[in-house]
Motif scaffolding. Sequence first.
Motif, short mmCIF file in Angstrom:
data_model
loop_
_atom_site.label_atom_id
_atom_site.label_comp_id
_atom_site.label_asym_id
_atom_site.label_seq_id
_atom_site.Cartn_x
_atom_site.Cartn_y
_atom_site.Cartn_z
N LEU A 105 117.29 129.02 31.60
CA LEU A 105 118.63 130.21 31.70
C LEU A 105 118.29 131.48 31.36
CD1 LEU A 105 121.58 127.70 31.24
CD2 LEU A 105 120.46 128.32 32.98
N VAL A 106 119.08 132.34 31.90
CA VAL A 106 118.95 133.59 31.72
C VAL A 106 118.35 133.88 30.75
CG1 VAL A 106 119.74 136.23 31.96
CG2 VAL A 106 119.84 134.11 34.09
N HIS A 107 119.84 133.83 29.60
CA HIS A 107 119.91 133.91 28.07
C HIS A 107 118.81 133.20 26.97
CE1 HIS A 107 121.78 129.40 28.03
NE2 HIS A 107 121.17 129.69 26.75
N ASP A 149 103.44 142.37 22.82
CA ASP A 149 103.83 141.85 21.86
C ASP A 149 105.32 141.94 21.61
OD1 ASP A 149 100.81 142.27 20.45
OD2 ASP A 149 101.44 144.36 19.69
N TYR A 150 106.20 142.10 22.23
CA TYR A 150 107.54 142.51 22.58
C TYR A 150 107.92 140.66 22.94
CZ TYR A 150 112.42 142.46 22.94
OH TYR A 150 114.00 142.46 23.81
N HIS A 151 106.97 140.07 23.88
CA HIS A 151 107.97 139.28 24.46
C HIS A 151 107.30 137.93 23.63
CE1 HIS A 151 109.17 140.65 27.94
NE2 HIS A 151 108.60 140.85 28.71
N GLU A 152 106.55 137.69 23.10
CA GLU A 152 105.59 136.81 22.39
C GLU A 152 106.62 136.54 21.05
OE1 GLU A 152 100.83 135.90 21.00
OE2 GLU A 152 101.49 137.70 20.81
N GLY A 158 110.93 131.60 18.96
CA GLY A 158 112.04 130.11 19.27
C GLY A 158 112.77 130.73 20.19
N LYS A 159 113.12 131.87 19.91
CA LYS A 159 114.29 132.25 20.50
C LYS A 159 114.20 132.70 22.06
CE LYS A 159 115.02 135.69 16.52
NZ LYS A 159 114.91 137.40 15.93
N THR A 160 113.06 132.71 22.99
CA THR A 160 113.44 132.61 24.35
C THR A 160 112.01 131.25 24.97
OG1 THR A 160 111.11 133.79 24.23
CG2 THR A 160 112.83 134.93 24.86
N LYS A 161 112.73 131.16 25.96
CA LYS A 161 111.43 129.91 26.41
C LYS A 161 110.69 130.51 27.82
CE LYS A 161 114.79 126.22 26.24
NZ LYS A 161 115.45 125.49 27.54
#
Length: 439
Positions: A105-107, A149-152, A158-161
């Motif tokens: 999902l988007v979030h 770096d930001y995305h990784e 564990g904040k994003t998939k």
Amino acid sequence: MKEGHALKLRLGILGADDSMAIIESVTREFAELECLKIVYWKEEDIFDLIEPHIHDADLWLFSGKVPYTMVRDWGKITVPMAYVPHMGASLYRTLLHLSHQCGILVHELSFDTFSAEELNLFLEEAGIEGGYTWLKHYDGAISAEELADYHEKLWKEGKTKAAVTCLRTADLELQTRGVPVHRVLPTRAGVLSMIHMLLRTQEMLHFKDTQIAVQMMEIDPFRELAGGTFATDEWQNAEIKTMEKLLRYAKHLQGSLKTAGPGRYAIFTTRGSLQNVTSDYSTVPDLEEAFGIRADWVTCGIGIGKTAYEAEIHAGTALLHAKERGPANWMVFFDDKSIVGPLGSKEQISFSSASTRRLQKVSQQTSLSVLTLSKLDSILKKRASQEINAHELAQYMQILPRSARRILIELETKGLAQVVGEESPNPRGRPRKVYRIFM
């Protein structure tokens, strides 16, 4: 350019490898385009790749915001440029795939490139509730490493998939780091829209280049003569010599020459021709070396118009403004009623002769004309300050200091200016009052 393609427009395309195939598939539909394709793999290579081809394209299309911004800020490309946006159908396609194929999902995603405002509006229009949580917006260029770096970091915490990126180099970097990443690719519709926009821009510029331009010049032919007493034959010969020089200059401009009174001449040509010889209306051309016309003998007004008559009227007005500033000045009056000049001056200013409501109101309150107020307005904008003294104003307007003081005192009397300090140019000089203008 290849033989048989003389009338084709040359479109330079600079993009990432995965975008190029999509862009190419669209350009094939435009028979009037001849494409120059440049693929880049690292942002730091872009300038080296594009520099040999600066003059090889009439238009440039970039596959994304980063290469476009880098080249725009570089400043060496002067033809129309555009980039394919990643908003709209491009992002719809990516989110649809993530939702239906990956169940994300988007979030649960981190985004980059988009502004908060446009991403919020996009999600609202798409009917996606809850909105996004993570977004890395940037103005101008950014490195692939900074985005990766930001995305990784978010993914490892564990904040994003997964990450959603618009930059191909960031996409490749994240893949090497093992971060789940989905690249927003341009759509055919987006590419099509940008190419149509570039073609319309090119048409508009071509139309502007072919607009009528009139160069009205005042030259004293008697300065060709030495001494103080002349026979009429000598006067005629002096004027004939001047005409011969101007005819050669008019031919260079692919224009025509006509006399407009003693010592006054008008050359009818195109906007593009005069734009070239004046370096985009910024300098006075060197007429002496090529045509034997001394610059200090010429006062000139250039007028641009939709018709020859309008251009001639504008040239006359520009000449009056040039004469106000003294001999050997050049001014330009454009078809949007803006006036620029003096050409070649460090203190060149631009102002509008069109009466705005604001300046009209000030003019009614004072004894100052709208034109004088327009010039003052332009000077303050150029300085990025509302404060000025009479000496500075006189230099910008090329008028006497007492005339500049009269303008400032008139504004002060009507409550439109206030003395906010004094400056001493030297220990023995009289202090100069600094005015803050309110208009």
